[in-house]
Design a protein around this motif. Structure first.
Motif, short mmCIF file in Angstrom:
data_model
loop_
_atom_site.label_atom_id
_atom_site.label_comp_id
_atom_site.label_asym_id
_atom_site.label_seq_id
_atom_site.Cartn_x
_atom_site.Cartn_y
_atom_site.Cartn_z
N VAL A 1 110.53 21.71 -33.64
CA VAL A 1 109.35 20.84 -33.73
C VAL A 1 109.43 20.14 -35.08
O VAL A 1 109.35 20.78 -36.13
N THR A 2 109.60 18.83 -35.07
CA THR A 2 109.90 18.08 -36.28
C THR A 2 108.68 17.34 -36.82
O THR A 2 107.67 17.19 -36.14
N LYS A 3 108.80 16.89 -38.06
CA LYS A 3 107.77 16.07 -38.72
C LYS A 3 106.42 16.79 -38.79
O LYS A 3 105.36 16.18 -38.63
N CYS A 4 106.48 18.09 -39.01
CA CYS A 4 105.26 18.90 -39.09
C CYS A 4 104.59 18.72 -40.46
O CYS A 4 105.26 18.45 -41.46
N PRO A 5 103.28 18.92 -40.53
CA PRO A 5 102.62 19.02 -41.84
C PRO A 5 103.18 20.22 -42.60
O PRO A 5 103.48 21.26 -42.00
N ILE A 6 103.32 20.07 -43.90
CA ILE A 6 103.91 21.14 -44.70
C ILE A 6 103.08 22.41 -44.65
O ILE A 6 103.61 23.52 -44.81
N ASN A 7 101.77 22.26 -44.42
CA ASN A 7 100.87 23.42 -44.43
C ASN A 7 100.45 23.84 -43.01
O ASN A 7 99.37 24.38 -42.81
N LEU A 8 101.31 23.61 -42.04
CA LEU A 8 101.01 23.96 -40.65
C LEU A 8 100.69 25.45 -40.54
O LEU A 8 101.47 26.31 -41.00
N SER A 9 99.58 25.79 -39.93
CA SER A 9 99.13 27.19 -39.87
C SER A 9 99.89 27.97 -38.81
O SER A 9 100.41 27.41 -37.84
N ASP A 10 99.91 29.29 -38.99
CA ASP A 10 100.54 30.16 -38.00
C ASP A 10 99.84 30.06 -36.64
O ASP A 10 100.49 30.12 -35.59
N LYS A 11 98.54 29.87 -36.68
CA LYS A 11 97.79 29.74 -35.42
C LYS A 11 98.22 28.49 -34.66
O LYS A 11 98.42 28.54 -33.44
N GLU A 12 98.39 27.37 -35.37
CA GLU A 12 98.80 26.15 -34.69
C GLU A 12 100.24 26.25 -34.20
O GLU A 12 100.58 25.75 -33.13
N LYS A 13 101.10 26.90 -34.98
CA LYS A 13 102.47 27.12 -34.52
C LYS A 13 102.48 27.89 -33.21
O LYS A 13 103.21 27.55 -32.27
N SER A 14 101.67 28.94 -33.16
CA SER A 14 101.60 29.75 -31.95
C SER A 14 101.10 28.94 -30.76
O SER A 14 101.62 29.06 -29.63
N THR A 15 100.11 28.07 -31.00
CA THR A 15 99.59 27.20 -29.94
C THR A 15 100.66 26.26 -29.42
O THR A 15 100.80 26.05 -28.21
N ILE A 16 101.45 25.70 -30.34
CA ILE A 16 102.52 24.77 -29.95
C ILE A 16 103.59 25.49 -29.14
O ILE A 16 104.07 24.98 -28.12
N VAL A 17 103.97 26.67 -29.58
CA VAL A 17 105.00 27.44 -28.87
C VAL A 17 104.55 27.72 -27.44
O VAL A 17 105.32 27.58 -26.48
N LYS A 18 103.29 28.10 -27.26
CA LYS A 18 102.78 28.35 -25.92
C LYS A 18 102.77 27.08 -25.08
O LYS A 18 103.09 27.09 -23.89
N LYS A 19 102.41 25.96 -25.71
CA LYS A 19 102.36 24.69 -24.98
C LYS A 19 103.75 24.25 -24.53
O LYS A 19 103.93 23.76 -23.41
N ALA B 1 125.16 19.51 -29.35
CA ALA B 1 124.43 18.28 -29.02
C ALA B 1 123.04 18.35 -29.64
O ALA B 1 122.32 19.34 -29.49
N ILE B 2 122.67 17.28 -30.34
CA ILE B 2 121.34 17.15 -30.94
C ILE B 2 120.64 16.01 -30.23
O ILE B 2 121.18 14.90 -30.13
N GLY B 3 119.45 16.27 -29.69
CA GLY B 3 118.77 15.20 -28.96
C GLY B 3 117.32 15.54 -28.67
O GLY B 3 116.76 16.49 -29.19
N ASN B 4 116.74 14.73 -27.80
CA ASN B 4 115.33 14.93 -27.44
C ASN B 4 115.10 14.52 -26.00
O ASN B 4 115.99 13.98 -25.34
N LEU B 5 113.90 14.79 -25.51
CA LEU B 5 113.52 14.37 -24.17
C LEU B 5 112.83 13.02 -24.18
O LEU B 5 112.74 12.37 -23.14
N SER B 6 112.33 12.61 -25.34
CA SER B 6 111.54 11.38 -25.43
C SER B 6 112.35 10.26 -26.07
O SER B 6 113.48 10.45 -26.53
N VAL B 7 111.77 9.09 -26.13
CA VAL B 7 112.44 7.91 -26.68
C VAL B 7 112.17 7.84 -28.18
O VAL B 7 111.06 7.53 -28.61
N GLY B 8 113.17 8.16 -28.99
CA GLY B 8 113.14 7.92 -30.43
C GLY B 8 112.06 8.64 -31.22
O GLY B 8 111.15 9.25 -30.67
N GLY B 9 112.21 8.59 -32.54
CA GLY B 9 111.16 9.02 -33.44
C GLY B 9 111.03 10.50 -33.70
O GLY B 9 110.03 10.95 -34.25
N THR B 10 112.06 11.30 -33.35
CA THR B 10 111.97 12.74 -33.60
C THR B 10 112.75 13.18 -34.83
O THR B 10 112.67 14.34 -35.22
N GLY B 11 113.51 12.27 -35.42
CA GLY B 11 114.26 12.62 -36.63
C GLY B 11 115.65 13.17 -36.37
O GLY B 11 116.10 14.08 -37.07
#
Length: 342
Positions: free
Chosen positions: A186-204, A42-52
């Motif tokens: 985590v979809t639609k990320c900037p191509i140059n997303l930093s490791d620090k921001e990835k880590s912040t998102i994972v924690k969030k 199953a492929i899906g999301n928790l929110s309404v639309g727009g996740t790709g």
């Protein structure tokens, strides 16, 4: 957040309680949930639309289609039909739904079907096809079916951890639903997303499964019934940009210039006769560039100068880790189950 949503906050609390209790009824087996002898992803999301969801579903199709007999089942949102429909040469985007029809035209070797009730849809598929894998597109909340593997999507600029329940926010269910996920993308990320921001998102996100990051990659060519041309050749032309998807800004920014005429419609928009007539007028003097999803609804109605720009997803890193999880699940399920148990 606009005033109306703030006023609807009490209704959001009621909706939260209802959806939370509904999910608990499935968790506690008070409501029945059907599992299957073959792999169901199953492929899906928790929110309404727009996740790709569609390009990620297509990624999984490309991963599995050459090795397994594969079917894709979805609801067929905003289609002009009811019940179970399987794609064939006589169906249209209106009958199948735009996303399902798009998948059918791109992957004719894959069985594509739609049904509001996924349990009924799977039953019909298994009655007629000797399948080895079923992909459920946008079925994360469809608890009547117990998938064997859940892929949860959340958009980089609209994380479920930052959102609220409908109608106060955009969540279809409380974020505790993340616990059903086997992986989170985590979809639609900037191509140059930093490791620090990835880590912040994972924690969030605060999940106990692996988190992967993907981005949208646009093709360098646009396509039409007559062939394909470099997107760059259209960059400085005056053109009409037609877009009817949940989050249109990514697409618009990719193709537009200051001379363009931008036409934005709601997601899954069914174009009226008047809108088609207007676009046909434009097409006499201007190229029309649209999304792949909109193209399947406009093809045959716009008589000339109609082009679409395809997209794919790309993992920022660890693609092999993700694909290996999928393959291991499918291989073990296929090997250890009676494939065609009714």
């Amino acid at each position: 957040m606009n005033l109306l949503r703030k006023l609807l906050f009490p209704l959001g609390i009621v909706y939260w309680v209802i959806t939370f209790f509904r999910n608990k009824c499935y968790d506690w087996s008070w409501f029945s949930s059907q599992s299957y002898a073959i792999p169901v992803i199953a492929i899906g999301n928790l929110s309404v639309g727009g996740t790709g969801k569609t390009p990620h579903t297509e990624f999984l199709i490309r991963l599995l289609k050459n090795q397994y007999k594969l079917a894709v089942l979805s609801r067929g949102y905003k289609r002009k039909s009811k019940g179970f429909v399987i794609a064939n040469s006589s169906v249209s985007a209106e009958i199948l739904g735009d996303e399902s029809y798009q998948i059918y035209t791109k992957f004719p070797e894959v069985k594509v079907a739609v049904c509001e009730d996924r349990r009924t849809g799977i039953l019909h598929l298994l009655e007629h096809e000797q399948l080895q894998v079923i992909l459920l597109d946008d079925a994360y909340q469809h608890r009547k079916v117990q998938a064997g593997f859940y892929v949860l999507l959340t958009a980089y600029d609209d994380l479920f951890a930052d959102d609220f329940i409908l109608p106060f926010g955009n969540l279809r269910e409380p974020s505790i639903g993340k616990k059903r996920a086997d992986v989170v993308l985590v979809t639609k990320c900037p191509i140059n997303l930093s490791d620090k921001e990835k880590s912040t998102i994972v924690k969030k996100l605060n999940v106990n499964v692996d988190v992967y990051f993907t981005t949208i990659m646009y093709d360098e060519e646009v396509y039409s019934e007559e062939g394909n041309e470099l997107l760059q050749s259209f960059k400085n032309k005056e053109k009409v940009v037609v877009v009817g998807i949940a989050k249109p800004n990514y697409f618009i920014e990719k193709v537009k210039n200051d001379k363009d005429h931008i036409k934005v419609y709601p997601d899954h928009h069914n174009f009226t006769d008047a809108e088609i007539a207007e676009l046909n007028n434009w097409s006499k003097t201007h190229p029309i560039i649209t999304t792949e999803k909109d193209y399947v609804r406009l093809k045959g109605k716009i008589k000339q100068n109609l082009y679409y720009l395809p997209i794919k997803i790309k993992f920022l890193e660890n693609e092999f880790s993700f694909t290996n999880k999928i393959k291991k699940y499918v291989e073990s399920s296929t090997r250890n189950s009676s494939l065609f148990k009714k």
